[in-house]
Design an enzyme around this catalytic site. Structure first.
Site, PDB file in Angstrom:
ATOM      1  N   LYS A  97     -25.708  -3.504  -5.117  1.00 58.12           N
ATOM      2  CA  LYS A  97     -24.425  -4.455  -4.355  1.00 58.12           C
ATOM      3  C   LYS A  97     -25.211  -5.892  -3.899  1.00 58.12           C
ATOM      4  CE  LYS A  97     -22.724  -3.334  -0.309  1.00 58.12           C
ATOM      5  NZ  LYS A  97     -22.561  -4.278   0.738  1.00 58.12           N
ATOM      6  N   SER A  98     -26.550  -5.711  -3.288  1.00 53.27           N
ATOM      7  CA  SER A  98     -27.102  -6.974  -2.818  1.00 53.27           C
ATOM      8  C   SER A  98     -27.296  -7.937  -3.745  1.00 53.27           C
ATOM      9  CB  SER A  98     -28.454  -6.685  -2.046  1.00 53.27           C
ATOM     10  OG  SER A  98     -28.100  -5.900  -1.088  1.00 53.27           O
ATOM     11  N   ARG A 150     -18.061  -8.607  13.668  1.00 57.28           N
ATOM     12  CA  ARG A 150     -19.499  -8.621  13.447  1.00 57.28           C
ATOM     13  C   ARG A 150     -19.951 -10.237  13.871  1.00 57.28           C
ATOM     14  NH1 ARG A 150     -19.423  -6.192   7.510  1.00 57.28           N
ATOM     15  NH2 ARG A 150     -17.606  -5.064   7.982  1.00 57.28           N
ATOM     16  N   ASP A 192     -30.244  -0.263   5.898  1.00 60.95           N
ATOM     17  CA  ASP A 192     -29.260   0.393   5.424  1.00 60.95           C
ATOM     18  C   ASP A 192     -29.814   2.091   5.019  1.00 60.95           C
ATOM     19  OD1 ASP A 192     -27.408  -1.490   5.269  1.00 60.95           O
ATOM     20  OD2 ASP A 192     -27.882  -2.110   3.410  1.00 60.95           O
ATOM     21  N   LYS A 224     -23.459  -3.320  11.864  1.00 64.06           N
ATOM     22  CA  LYS A 224     -22.983  -3.379  10.686  1.00 64.06           C
ATOM     23  C   LYS A 224     -21.355  -3.153  10.458  1.00 64.06           C
ATOM     24  CE  LYS A 224     -27.226  -3.772   8.786  1.00 64.06           C
ATOM     25  NZ  LYS A 224     -27.264  -4.962   7.498  1.00 64.06           N
TER      26      LYS A 224
END
Length: 445
Positions: free
Chosen positions: A20-21, A127, A327, A354
């Site tokens: 995903k990153s 956030r 994560d 997060k």
């Protein structure tokens, strides 16, 4: 959607989803270019948000083959870029639940000659974005939170020409990534000075690795890598252009961590879990292999072929600093609940910011399953020897990583566990529960 998962043995071969990153960064980098193809992308709820943003700035994202509207079925995505000069969006950019999208494209918005509004769902609107807004303001861009609290909705008025800026490194490494990616196409470039030590440094290494693949020069200051850097510098006037116009996304180690954990706690005693697509990259979350090994897992990583093999093992608690790998906290907490002794997860305050407060979420949900935990502001301790996991109903907190970690815990819990909000795995691992079922987990929707 409720997921019912009954204690199971798992075995066989699974393929890790793409990162995903890397996909976020690759889609945006291709947007900054005159056009590029992103091969093997992760098409998920979060990365679709980045694709929408690229389109809003004047680019487009379509499958290389097949139905033009079905990104999820595509093996590759063709991105028509905006050549480093984003248009002013015709509408508000909805980043949904994707904090990465929000931060990265806030800096993109600063390049446009006009105003951009960015928002998202209720979680995203809680956030922190303030340090990035302050940095853009320091660079001469009007960047504001509509509520004046450093949270979305955000309003950004460009254009950004570049310059020198100071920013804290202990809130989100994504602020640095956003400035470096946008800075490459400014007239003057950007030099970022860190006012506090950088956390999640491997994510900036991911950015530097990807920028290099797109032909962009960007460097840490005072260090060879992001870890220990005093800041970063990216010259302006550069052009995004990957070799042969194509970039391939590697496998995702954050997602691999759940498969590693599943093997370590629930592999068939006569078999193992094998994970394909685990090729080395700059991803800090590859640390899950070493962490599982330190806990006593029987694990082997064939780096050349990108295959990890893990067997069910007697695990022991260890101390893990997640300053650079936030994560992984939910996965490590789950392993700790099955291990003997204490698993002490330190340097984790930033993990509270997060999709949810993941420190509190894992402490509270694992306790429902019968784990004993001690929660401090910057430390989470799981007392494995005092834990006895039994199926119950737990809440995934609308957070993909909480859902998947609790699913791994359910494999080792007596009876059946019901996980609320199972649909949120679509954020990063859309086929997670199908993959678990293929490995032998007893899963019902």
């Amino acid at each position: 959607m409720d997921i019912h998962l009954t204690r199971s043995d798992v075995a066989g071969t699974a393929r890790a989803p793409p990162s995903k990153s890397y996909t976020h960064r690759a889609l945006l980098a291709a947007g900054y270019s005159d056009g590029a193809t992103v091969a093997s992308p992760l098409v998920s709820a979060d990365t679709k948000a980045t694709a929408r943003a690229v389109t809003a700035f004047g680019g487009s994202v379509t499958p290389e083959k097949g139905d033009a509207d079905d990104l999820a079925a595509a093996d590759s995505l063709v991105v028509e870029g905006f050549g480093g000069r984003p248009s002013v969006p015709a509408d508000v950019i909805d980043c949904a639940n994707s904090g990465t999208t929000t931060r990265l494209v806030t800096a993109t918005a600063a390049l446009a000659d006009g105003g951009t509004v960015l928002t998202g769902d209720s979680s995203l609107r809680s956030r922190p974005q303030g340090p990035l807004l302050d940095a853009l303001d320091e660079l001469g861009v009007r960047a504001e939170s509509t509520r004046g609290n450093g949270q979305a909705p955000l309003v950004v008025f460009g254009p950004l020409s570049g310059g020198d800026v100071a920013i804290p490194g202990d809130v989100s490494s994504q602020y640095v990534t956003a400035l470096l990616m946008a800075g490459a196409v400014t007239d003057d470039g950007i030099e970022v000075s860190l006012t506090t030590a950088l956390k999640s440094a491997p994510y900036v290494d991911i950015t530097l690795e990807l920028l290099d693949a797109f032909g962009i020069t960007a460097d840490p200051i005072g260090s060879e890598t992001a870890a220990g850097a005093e800041g970063f510098v990216v010259p302006g006037g550069q052009t995004y252009a990957p070799e042969d116009g194509r970039y391939e996304v590697p496998g995702d180690f954050s997602s691999i961590s759940y498969l590693v954990a599943a093997g370590a706690v629930a592999a068939d005693p006569d078999d193992a879990v094998r994970i394909e697509g685990a090729r080395p990259s700059a991803q800090g979350d590859a640390a899950i292999v070493d962490i599982a090994d330190r806990m006593g897992a029987t694990i082997d990583w064939d780096r050349e072929n990108g295959i990890i093999t893990v067997e069910r093992s007697a695990l022991s608690g260890v101390a893990v600093d997640v300053g650079d790998t936030p994560d992984l906290l939910p996965t490590i907490a789950t392993l700790g609940a099955v291990a003997d002794g204490d698993t002490r997860i330190t340097n984790c305050e930033h993990v509270r910011y997060k999709e949810t407060d993941r420190v509190a979420a894992m402490a509270e949900e694992l306790e429902k399953l019968g784990a004993e935990t001690t929660e401090e502001r910057d430390v989470l301790t799981i007392h494995g020897s005092e834990s006895d996991l039994r199926g119950t109903t737990v809440d995934g907190r609308a957070d993909h990583r909480i859902v998947m970690s609790l699913a791994v815990a359910a494999l080792a819990a007596e009876g059946t566990t019901t996980i609320r909000g199972g649909e949120h795995v679509d954020v990063s691992f859309p086929g997670f529960f199908e993959t678990m079922a293929e490995l032998g987990a007893r899963v019902e929707r």
